[in-house]
Design an enzyme around this catalytic site. Structure first.
Site, PDB file in Angstrom:
ATOM      1  CG  LEU A  18     -21.627 -11.146  -7.835  1.00 12.72           C
ATOM      2  CD1 LEU A  18     -22.967 -10.642  -8.828  1.00 12.72           C
ATOM      3  CD2 LEU A  18     -22.369 -11.778  -6.844  1.00 12.72           C
ATOM      4  CB  THR A  38      -7.208  -1.809   7.453  1.00 13.18           C
ATOM      5  OG1 THR A  38      -6.953  -1.753   5.975  1.00 13.18           O
ATOM      6  CG2 THR A  38      -8.511  -1.932   7.716  1.00 13.18           C
ATOM      7  CG  ASN A  87     -11.771  -4.585   2.675  1.00 11.43           C
ATOM      8  OD1 ASN A  87     -12.133  -3.870   1.484  1.00 11.43           O
ATOM      9  ND2 ASN A  87     -10.535  -4.617   3.096  1.00 11.43           N
ATOM     10  CB  VAL A 107      -0.877   0.138   1.004  1.00 16.24           C
ATOM     11  CG1 VAL A 107      -1.649   1.557   1.395  1.00 16.24           C
ATOM     12  CG2 VAL A 107      -2.105  -1.174   0.917  1.00 16.24           C
ATOM     13  CB  CYS A 123      -7.554  -6.727   2.620  1.00 16.15           C
ATOM     14  SG  CYS A 123      -6.021  -5.580   2.509  1.00 16.15           S
ATOM     15  N   GLY A 127     -15.781 -19.449  -6.719  1.00 11.84           N
ATOM     16  CA  GLY A 127     -14.332 -20.439  -6.848  1.00 11.84           C
ATOM     17  C   GLY A 127     -13.745 -20.929  -5.674  1.00 11.84           C
ATOM     18  CE  LYS A 161      -4.553  -6.392   7.325  1.00  8.40           C
ATOM     19  NZ  LYS A 161      -5.470  -5.379   7.204  1.00  8.40           N
ATOM     20  CD  GLU A 191      -1.746  -7.447  -2.336  1.00  7.92           C
ATOM     21  OE1 GLU A 191      -1.258  -8.639  -2.697  1.00  7.92           O
ATOM     22  OE2 GLU A 191      -1.689  -7.210  -0.976  1.00  7.92           O
ATOM     23  CG  PHE A 215     -11.301   1.917  -0.535  1.00 10.53           C
ATOM     24  CD1 PHE A 215     -12.025   0.964   0.138  1.00 10.53           C
ATOM     25  CD2 PHE A 215     -11.207   3.532  -0.132  1.00 10.53           C
ATOM     26  CE1 PHE A 215     -12.701   1.750   1.283  1.00 10.53           C
ATOM     27  CE2 PHE A 215     -11.926   3.872   0.989  1.00 10.53           C
ATOM     28  CZ  PHE A 215     -12.721   2.926   1.724  1.00 10.53           C
TER      29      PHE A 215
HETATM   30  C1  UDX Z   1      -1.096  -2.382   4.008  1.00 11.19           C
HETATM   31  C2  UDX Z   1      -1.857  -1.756   5.256  1.00 11.19           C
HETATM   32  O1  UDX Z   1      -0.977  -1.248   6.303  1.00 11.19           O
HETATM   33  C3  UDX Z   1      -2.888  -2.748   5.824  1.00 11.19           C
HETATM   34  O2  UDX Z   1      -3.668  -2.220   6.878  1.00 11.19           O
HETATM   35  C4  UDX Z   1      -3.692  -2.743   4.835  1.00 11.19           C
HETATM   36  O3  UDX Z   1      -5.028  -3.363   5.187  1.00 11.19           O
HETATM   37  C5  UDX Z   1      -3.178  -3.637   3.771  1.00 11.19           C
HETATM   38  O4  UDX Z   1      -2.089  -2.822   3.235  1.00 11.19           O
HETATM   39  P1  UDX Z   1       0.758  -3.733   3.427  1.00 11.19           P
HETATM   40  O5  UDX Z   1       1.155  -2.521   2.570  1.00 11.19           O
HETATM   41  O6  UDX Z   1       0.193  -4.957   2.554  1.00 11.19           O
HETATM   42  O7  UDX Z   1      -0.254  -3.131   4.455  1.00 11.19           O
HETATM   43  O8  UDX Z   1       1.974  -3.982   4.373  1.00 11.19           O
HETATM   44  P2  UDX Z   1       3.479  -4.737   4.058  1.00 11.19           P
HETATM   45  O9  UDX Z   1       3.560  -4.887   2.518  1.00 11.19           O
HETATM   46  O10 UDX Z   1       3.787  -5.570   5.093  1.00 11.19           O
HETATM   47  O11 UDX Z   1       4.361  -3.406   4.215  1.00 11.19           O
HETATM   48  C6  UDX Z   1       4.624  -2.477   5.719  1.00 11.19           C
HETATM   49  C7  UDX Z   1       5.862  -1.873   5.443  1.00 11.19           C
HETATM   50  O12 UDX Z   1       6.045  -0.986   6.594  1.00 11.19           O
HETATM   51  C8  UDX Z   1       7.088  -2.736   5.421  1.00 11.19           C
HETATM   52  O13 UDX Z   1       7.919  -2.407   4.271  1.00 11.19           O
HETATM   53  C9  UDX Z   1       7.688  -2.663   6.730  1.00 11.19           C
HETATM   54  O14 UDX Z   1       9.119  -2.788   6.681  1.00 11.19           O
HETATM   55  C10 UDX Z   1       7.209  -1.132   6.970  1.00 11.19           C
HETATM   56  N1  UDX Z   1       7.338  -0.723   8.308  1.00 11.19           N
HETATM   57  C11 UDX Z   1       6.706  -1.539   9.295  1.00 11.19           C
HETATM   58  C12 UDX Z   1       7.859   0.584   8.784  1.00 11.19           C
HETATM   59  O15 UDX Z   1       8.290   1.104   8.017  1.00 11.19           O
HETATM   60  N2  UDX Z   1       7.857   0.706  10.184  1.00 11.19           N
HETATM   61  C13 UDX Z   1       7.594   0.024  11.174  1.00 11.19           C
HETATM   62  O16 UDX Z   1       7.469   0.471  12.274  1.00 11.19           O
HETATM   63  C14 UDX Z   1       6.728  -1.175  10.637  1.00 11.19           C
HETATM   64  C1  UDX Z   2      -8.983  -5.872  -1.196  1.00  9.03           C
HETATM   65  C2  UDX Z   2     -10.081  -5.003  -1.560  1.00  9.03           C
HETATM   66  O1  UDX Z   2     -10.738  -5.119  -2.764  1.00  9.03           O
HETATM   67  C3  UDX Z   2      -9.403  -3.547  -1.509  1.00  9.03           C
HETATM   68  O2  UDX Z   2     -10.285  -2.389  -1.761  1.00  9.03           O
HETATM   69  C4  UDX Z   2      -8.430  -2.912  -0.427  1.00  9.03           C
HETATM   70  O3  UDX Z   2      -9.322  -2.962   0.637  1.00  9.03           O
HETATM   71  C5  UDX Z   2      -7.593  -4.339  -0.165  1.00  9.03           C
HETATM   72  O4  UDX Z   2      -8.276  -5.653   0.066  1.00  9.03           O
HETATM   73  P1  UDX Z   2      -7.203  -7.373  -2.573  1.00  9.03           P
HETATM   74  O5  UDX Z   2      -7.191  -8.265  -1.282  1.00  9.03           O
HETATM   75  O6  UDX Z   2      -5.968  -6.790  -3.132  1.00  9.03           O
HETATM   76  O7  UDX Z   2      -8.136  -6.093  -2.381  1.00  9.03           O
HETATM   77  O8  UDX Z   2      -7.983  -7.898  -3.936  1.00  9.03           O
HETATM   78  P2  UDX Z   2      -9.391  -8.456  -4.354  1.00  9.03           P
HETATM   79  O9  UDX Z   2      -9.519  -8.141  -5.935  1.00  9.03           O
HETATM   80  O10 UDX Z   2     -10.416  -7.579  -3.708  1.00  9.03           O
HETATM   81  O11 UDX Z   2      -9.640  -9.815  -4.037  1.00  9.03           O
HETATM   82  C6  UDX Z   2      -9.661 -10.342  -2.844  1.00  9.03           C
HETATM   83  C7  UDX Z   2      -9.766 -11.964  -2.825  1.00  9.03           C
HETATM   84  O12 UDX Z   2     -11.136 -12.380  -3.273  1.00  9.03           O
HETATM   85  C8  UDX Z   2      -8.961 -12.766  -3.707  1.00  9.03           C
HETATM   86  O13 UDX Z   2      -8.563 -13.888  -3.091  1.00  9.03           O
HETATM   87  C9  UDX Z   2      -9.764 -12.886  -5.039  1.00  9.03           C
HETATM   88  O14 UDX Z   2      -9.476 -13.917  -5.791  1.00  9.03           O
HETATM   89  C10 UDX Z   2     -11.158 -13.165  -4.469  1.00  9.03           C
HETATM   90  N1  UDX Z   2     -12.261 -12.902  -5.297  1.00  9.03           N
HETATM   91  C11 UDX Z   2     -12.505 -11.568  -5.475  1.00  9.03           C
HETATM   92  C12 UDX Z   2     -13.035 -13.910  -5.564  1.00  9.03           C
HETATM   93  O15 UDX Z   2     -13.134 -15.038  -5.321  1.00  9.03           O
HETATM   94  N2  UDX Z   2     -14.169 -13.467  -6.340  1.00  9.03           N
HETATM   95  C13 UDX Z   2     -14.604 -12.323  -6.626  1.00  9.03           C
HETATM   96  O16 UDX Z   2     -15.690 -12.006  -7.488  1.00  9.03           O
HETATM   97  C14 UDX Z   2     -13.503 -11.232  -6.367  1.00  9.03           C
END
Ligand code: UDX
Ligand code: UDX
Length: 435
Positions: free
Chosen positions: A251, A122, A209, A12, A261, A254, A264, A156, A153
């Site tokens: 919809l 989040t 979510n 993110v 996200c 699978g 959790k 990935e 939002f």
């Molecule tokens: C994000 C959001 O923070 C989470 O709440 C959301 O729901 C999903 O995406 P994400 O970007 O997936 O998390 O996390 P991650 O890829 O684990 O990256 C977090 C980064 O923060 C890491 O690079 C880590 O090194 C860094 N970090 C962690 C800091 O810079 N400072 C800290 O104290 C802890």
């Molecule tokens: C999600 C939210 O969509 C995004 O807004 C943000 O809050 C982070 O979390 P992400 O988890 O990256 O994004 O991907 P998403 O495309 O939402 O898919 C989530 C999971 O649901 C995946 O495992 C995907 O394969 C599954 N999925 C999605 C289904 O099984 N069916 C669907 O129709 C759509």
């Protein structure tokens, strides 16, 4: 041009930093992980996200995007600081806030001028207030600041386009002036802006979510009913989707939802409800329906093969979804475990997630090519709907397999076409098509 600092360069934070830079701002992307920052300075991305490398390099060259591990450097001259560190699940499903707390303390100790602190991660309802309290306590001397919630939002795999074309921007704060300033930052995105209080903004993220996860669990349950009654869930979903009250998205039936996200966030919402004496009946069912899918895939394959002992099974795709290397709560992890428990040998292929997957599933034999993997397998399972799997040469695959069994757990193929090639084929919820 505004000056921004983004803390955390994960899925993110890095996208957020690069996109704000691309909108013309001066952005410092900060992370405590020195290796990550050193690599980013050389143009090496820590994650796979389509288009990200180009975006980062372009903005570094333009002198708008900088990487640092130093809070003093990242905060100097900055007006906005985004917290985008991870918020994983704790032991009981609650969100683990230790990284957010660490970031809040470091901001407090290093800020030298008024700041707007924005929670992008989040975080549980009430965290904005907690961050405000922590910053106040940790400041060596009082400097004014405001805390704002602006949840992400981003999906990935399409995170850059989601950032640049949001459905809406949600901004929560009790400080109206700070909220307006954050709104200004987002004006170039031309999306509706919802300004509300901190707790409501935090809740909008969880509710969104949880709703999307519910939609997927719903269609998965409908899929099982379709399969039993001889209807085709793909066509049912398409037919439902024309109704604007329902909409055509999320919809796809699978193997269920995974990732960093939905799992959790739904768990955290259940936890918050229970802690506050609300019974989250629906959300508990949504989770149960989802995790049962993964086990059902293994059971259904066992039925198709008459048992799994000694069988060689190839997994097409390992990442939790297509276009990412992310393995967090990927359905493949549960499927691998189930197959191994039943005595199968497991092979895996994923166009990009192989390296992240390898340490998580050491018993799986990894292949660099889907055709090599198929050679000698008793069956293949489509676990991740990568586009390249839609275009596989199935006639060639059939020749390579020991027995031509294909379990399409993502409904990517046309059942008639696959069967006409001589496959024993099963999909999800496609009763009319022989499910
Ligand atoms: C994000 C959001 O923070 C989470 O709440 C959301 O729901 C999903 O995406 P994400 O970007 O997936 O998390 O996390 P991650 O890829 O684990 O990256 C977090 C980064 O923060 C890491 O690079 C880590 O090194 C860094 N970090 C962690 C800091 O810079 N400072 C800290 O104290 C802890
Ligand atoms: C999600 C939210 O969509 C995004 O807004 C943000 O809050 C982070 O979390 P992400 O988890 O990256 O994004 O991907 P998403 O495309 O939402 O898919 C989530 C999971 O649901 C995946 O495992 C995907 O394969 C599954 N999925 C999605 C289904 O099984 N069916 C669907 O129709 C759509």
């Amino acid at each position: 041009m505004k000056q921004i600092c983004v803390i955390g360069v994960g899925y993110v934070g890095l996208v957020t930093a690069a996109c704000f830079a691309d909108l013309g701002n001066r952005v410092y992307a900060l992370d405590i992980d020195e290796k990550r920052i050193a690599k980013l300075k050389q143009g090496i991305m820590p994650i796979y996200e389509p288009g990200l490398k180009e975006l980062v390099e372009r903005n570094m060259r333009a002198g708008r995007l900088f990487f640092t591990t130093s809070y003093a450097e990242g905060l100097a001259g900055t007006e906005f600081v985004f917290i985008a560190v991870g918020t994983p699940s704790g032991a009981n499903g609650e969100a683990d806030l230790r990284y957010v707390e660490a970031a809040a303390k470091a901001i407090a100790q290093n800020m030298t001028a008024p700041l707007i602190i924005i929670n992008k991660s989040t975080v549980p309802i009430g965290t904005g207030d907690l961050v405000a309290e922590m910053v106040k306590q940790a400041q060596p001397r009082p400097i004014p600041f405001s805390v704002v919630s602006c949840p992400e939002f981003l999906r990935e795999g399409s995170a850059i386009s989601d950032f640049m074309n949001p459905y809406r921007t949600v901004i929560g704060s009790l400080d109206r002036e700070a909220a307006e300033k954050v709104a200004q930052l987002h004006l170039p995105l031309r999306a509706p802006i919802v300004i509300t209080d901190l707790r409501t903004a935090e809740m909008i993220k969880y509710a969104s979510n949880a709703f999307l996860a519910t939609k997927i669990s719903f269609i998965n349950e409908i899929a099982d009913i379709c399969e039993a009654l001889g209807a085709d869930v793909k066509e049912v979903a398409a037919g439902m989707g024309y109704d604007k009250r329902i909409g055509p998205y999320f919809l796809d039936a699978g193997i269920g939802w995974g990732g960093s996200c939905f799992p959790k966030d739904v768990l955290a919402l259940i936890y918050m409800a229970e802690q506050n004496h609300v019974q989250p009946h629906l959300l508990r069912a949504v989770t149960k329906v989802n995790y049962d899918r993964r086990h059902a895939v293994v059971e259904r394959l066992a039925e198709m093969l008459g048992g799994l002992q000694g069988k060689v099974i190839g997994l097409l795709g390992l990442a939790f979804k297509e276009n990412t290397d992310d393995m967090r709560d990927a359905p493949s992890l549960t499927v691998v475990q189930g197959l191994l428990e039943r005595g199968a040998r497991v092979r895996g292929y994923d166009p990009v997630a192989q390296e992240t997957a390898r340490p998580l599933m050491p018993q799986v034999e990894m292949f660099d090519d889907p055709y090599q993997m198929a050679e000698g397998c008793d069956a293949l399972i489509v676990v991740t709907p990568w586009n390249e799997f839609k275009h596989l040469d199935l006639a060639r695959i059939k020749q390579l397999l020991k027995t031509p069994v294909l379990f399409d757990a993502r409904n990517i193929y046309n059942p008639q076409e696959v069967r006409s090639l001589g496959f024993k084929y099963r999909a999800i919820g496609r009763g009319f098509n022989g499910g």
